[in-house]
Design an enzyme around this catalytic site. Structure first.
Site, PDB file in Angstrom:
ATOM      1  N   ASP A   1      40.033  71.649  20.804  1.00 34.09           N
ATOM      2  CA  ASP A   1      41.061  70.885  20.122  1.00 34.09           C
ATOM      3  C   ASP A   1      42.133  70.644  21.182  1.00 34.09           C
ATOM      4  O   ASP A   1      42.168  71.330  22.206  1.00 34.09           O
ATOM      5  CB  ASP A   1      41.607  71.679  18.934  1.00 34.09           C
ATOM      6  CG  ASP A   1      42.652  70.913  18.149  1.00 34.09           C
ATOM      7  OD1 ASP A   1      42.489  69.692  17.983  1.00 34.09           O
ATOM      8  OD2 ASP A   1      43.638  71.538  17.734  1.00 34.09           O
TER       9      ASP A   1
ATOM     10  N   ASP B   1      45.996  69.484  20.596  1.00 34.11           N
ATOM     11  CA  ASP B   1      47.346  69.921  20.229  1.00 34.11           C
ATOM     12  C   ASP B   1      47.282  71.356  19.714  1.00 34.11           C
ATOM     13  O   ASP B   1      46.514  71.671  18.808  1.00 34.11           O
ATOM     14  CB  ASP B   1      47.930  69.010  19.152  1.00 34.11           C
ATOM     15  CG  ASP B   1      47.964  67.546  19.579  1.00 34.11           C
ATOM     16  OD1 ASP B   1      47.500  67.229  20.693  1.00 34.11           O
ATOM     17  OD2 ASP B   1      48.427  66.713  18.791  1.00 34.11           O
TER      18      ASP B   1
ATOM     19  N   ASP C   1      42.996  75.868  17.002  1.00 32.00           N
ATOM     20  CA  ASP C   1      44.137  76.634  16.507  1.00 32.00           C
ATOM     21  C   ASP C   1      44.301  76.540  14.997  1.00 32.00           C
ATOM     22  O   ASP C   1      45.231  77.107  14.441  1.00 32.00           O
ATOM     23  CB  ASP C   1      45.427  76.169  17.188  1.00 32.00           C
ATOM     24  CG  ASP C   1      45.798  74.733  16.844  1.00 32.00           C
ATOM     25  OD1 ASP C   1      44.881  73.909  16.659  1.00 32.00           O
ATOM     26  OD2 ASP C   1      47.004  74.442  16.765  1.00 32.00           O
TER      27      ASP C   1
END
Length: 181
Positions: free
Chosen positions: A41, A43, A159
């Site tokens: 991922d 961000d 995240d």
């Protein structure tokens, strides 16, 4: 463009003129792909997630995390690395796709400069739920198909629960970013 970008893309959308309803798979390198892939991922993983980070001057590159990702990639003999990222800011009209790509190319360059080569990007501009938007696994499946990745030897790092859910649907190993902090 400073020469590090190869522009091969698959565009899938709902309208000839609708640039916000699109999924894109873009190669950043012409290197041959190995079969053990590190999917990231973006961000919250290599940059701080500040809520639709788009201005280059405001980006917070996570240098220490990137160094740990490089070590993880080497320890697990992962041959290639790429982003798998939802970016609904385009469809929400927070910024234009062109601005997204300018910022994204900068992030890729910074990762490359730090030693983490980013070979491809799967990006979903859709705001609504669809096959490509995580927690669904369309972006991962597209990248797995293109690269021929061996699922049980590849990893997804994210995240959010949506990252983990997409990885599980594609039968990939998953590590939460907290492992690298």
């Amino acid at each position: 463009n400073d020469g590090w970008w190869s522009c091969n893309s698959i565009f899938m959308g709902f309208g000839k003129w609708d640039s916000t309803m699109k999924f894109t798979f873009k190669l950043n390198t012409k290197d041959n792909f190995g079969k053990k892939i590190l999917f990231l991922d973006r961000d919250g993983v290599v940059i701080e997630d500040t809520g639709y980070p788009i201005e280059i001057d405001n980006l917070e590159i996570k240098k220490n995390t990137i160094k740990k990702l490089i070590d993880f990639k080497e320890q697990n003999s992962l041959s290639n690395c790429g982003f798998v990222t939802n970016q609904s800011g385009v469809s929400r009209e927070y910024f234009f796709e062109k601005k997204f790509w300018e910022t994204h190319e900068y992030i890729i360059k910074r990762c490359n400069d730090l030693g983490l080569e980013i070979d491809f990007t799967c990006v979903n501009f859709f705001m609504n739920n669809n096959y490509f938007r995580k927690p669904n696994n369309g972006m991962l499946e597209t990248a797995i198909s293109y690269t021929g990745a061996i699922r049980e030897q590849s990893f997804m790092v994210g995240d959010k629960d949506t990252d983990m859910a997409a990885a599980k649907k594609s039968f990939l190993n998953y590590e939460d970013i907290s492992y690298f902090l």
